[in-house]
Design an enzyme around this catalytic site. Sequence first.
Site, PDB file in Angstrom:
ATOM      1  N   CYS A   1       6.328   9.526  58.060  1.00  0.00           N
ATOM      2  CA  CYS A   1       5.324   9.138  57.079  1.00  0.00           C
ATOM      3  C   CYS A   1       5.761   9.597  55.704  1.00  0.00           C
ATOM      4  O   CYS A   1       6.267  10.696  55.534  1.00  0.00           O
ATOM      5  CB  CYS A   1       3.969   9.722  57.436  1.00  0.00           C
ATOM      6  SG  CYS A   1       3.244   8.852  58.818  1.00  0.00           S
TER       7      CYS A   1
ATOM      8  N   THR B   1      28.351  31.922  44.781  1.00  0.00           N
ATOM      9  CA  THR B   1      29.155  32.559  45.818  1.00  0.00           C
ATOM     10  C   THR B   1      29.143  31.716  47.084  1.00  0.00           C
ATOM     11  O   THR B   1      28.085  31.274  47.525  1.00  0.00           O
ATOM     12  CB  THR B   1      28.592  33.965  46.114  1.00  0.00           C
ATOM     13  OG1 THR B   1      28.624  34.708  44.900  1.00  0.00           O
ATOM     14  CG2 THR B   1      29.410  34.679  47.177  1.00  0.00           C
TER      15      THR B   1
END
Length: 396
Positions: free
Chosen positions: A326, A240
């Site tokens: 990182c 949907t």
Amino acid sequence: MQRPIYMDCHATTPLDPRALEAMLPYLREHFGNASSRTHSFGWAAEEAVDAARAQVAALLGAQAREIVFTSGATEAIHLALRGSARRERGGHIVTTAIEHKAVLDTLAELEKQGLETTRVPVGSDGVVDPEAIRAALRSDTFLVCVMAANNEIGTLQPLAEVGQLTRERGILLFTDAAQAVGKVPLDVEALQIDLLSMSAHKAYGPKGVGALYVRRRGRRVRLAPASPGGGQERGLRSGTLNVPGIVGLGMACEIAGAELEVEAKRVLGLRERLRQGIESAVPDVTLNGSPTQRLPGNLNMSFAGVQGESLLMQLNDIAVSPGSACDSASGEPSHVMRALGVPDDLARSSIRFGLGRFNTQEEVDYVLDKVIAVVGRLRRASPLYANGMSSQGESS
Ligand SMILES: *Cc1c(COP(=O)(O)O)cnc(C)c1O
């Protein structure tokens, strides 16, 4: 001036109030399912989705029927890569060393299923050489995947040249344009792009919605559907539709189309004010990425001898990110910094400023003063940094 100051627009952008206003009726009275064909609730939702599709297409120089709505750029990337790879069964993809993790991890998954990839390195400025792309092409290469703008260092890639190469050889060009859409001009015809992924929340729209452009004009790109089900979005992406989100994305694209040129100049002016202010007051700073081929709002700098983490902590009323996201808990600098050849200690001393639509000169000046003060303080307290050290950062 409100604090904290938000200067992290590569992570996400604030929702433009005009996009919010456009969305609200679709969270309230127009709550219909765009697939409901038998009543006015459904028709209102479908009409809104059609209008948004046209708004997104207009920003990209595409046609409305070439836009597939998704839950964001990540899902659009999955659809582009998995959808094109399944059709090929094996084959070869050329990409770059500095793509977003959503691209690199999806490619790694496809490699386990027999696909081969080549990751073309970038120069120390973060720009890929189209000649290196050309050299990596093979007879079984079916797709080239080059991001439009990098999320850490803001580098813009030479898509027009790459598009020329791929078009001449009948190879598809896919670009992850999450950081570029609405910030720099992008036209899928001029650049000869076949697939383009984007995200609303990187362009002042809401989170959890995005789109994939899938070429149908000239050369029709065929993708395998990613999600089976109700057959929405021409069967490519069942589920949907997120009508309020899609309306917000459409409005965000319309605003960007109307204001991009003026806004890019203004944001670039702010970015340059910050960069020049830092460079003239702080010794041993380096700019990561290209000084010219760069998103207007991106500034990624390394402050030799200063731990990025300490810097972020001291800039406590300013929202910025480490310059090198990182890669894992290991604390290793990102694949992007490594690809540029930035030494690990300098990568760890970097921060990324992401300026955008709602930043002001007053905010830039506040940030500038604070960065100068904090870097000075941290360096004076640091055994790793002595006055007069070179910018090599050989201090560990
Ligand atoms: C944010 C981002 C994505 C992921 O977008 P989402 O909509 O958050 O899934 C992909 N690529 C780049 C370059 C991004 O900056």
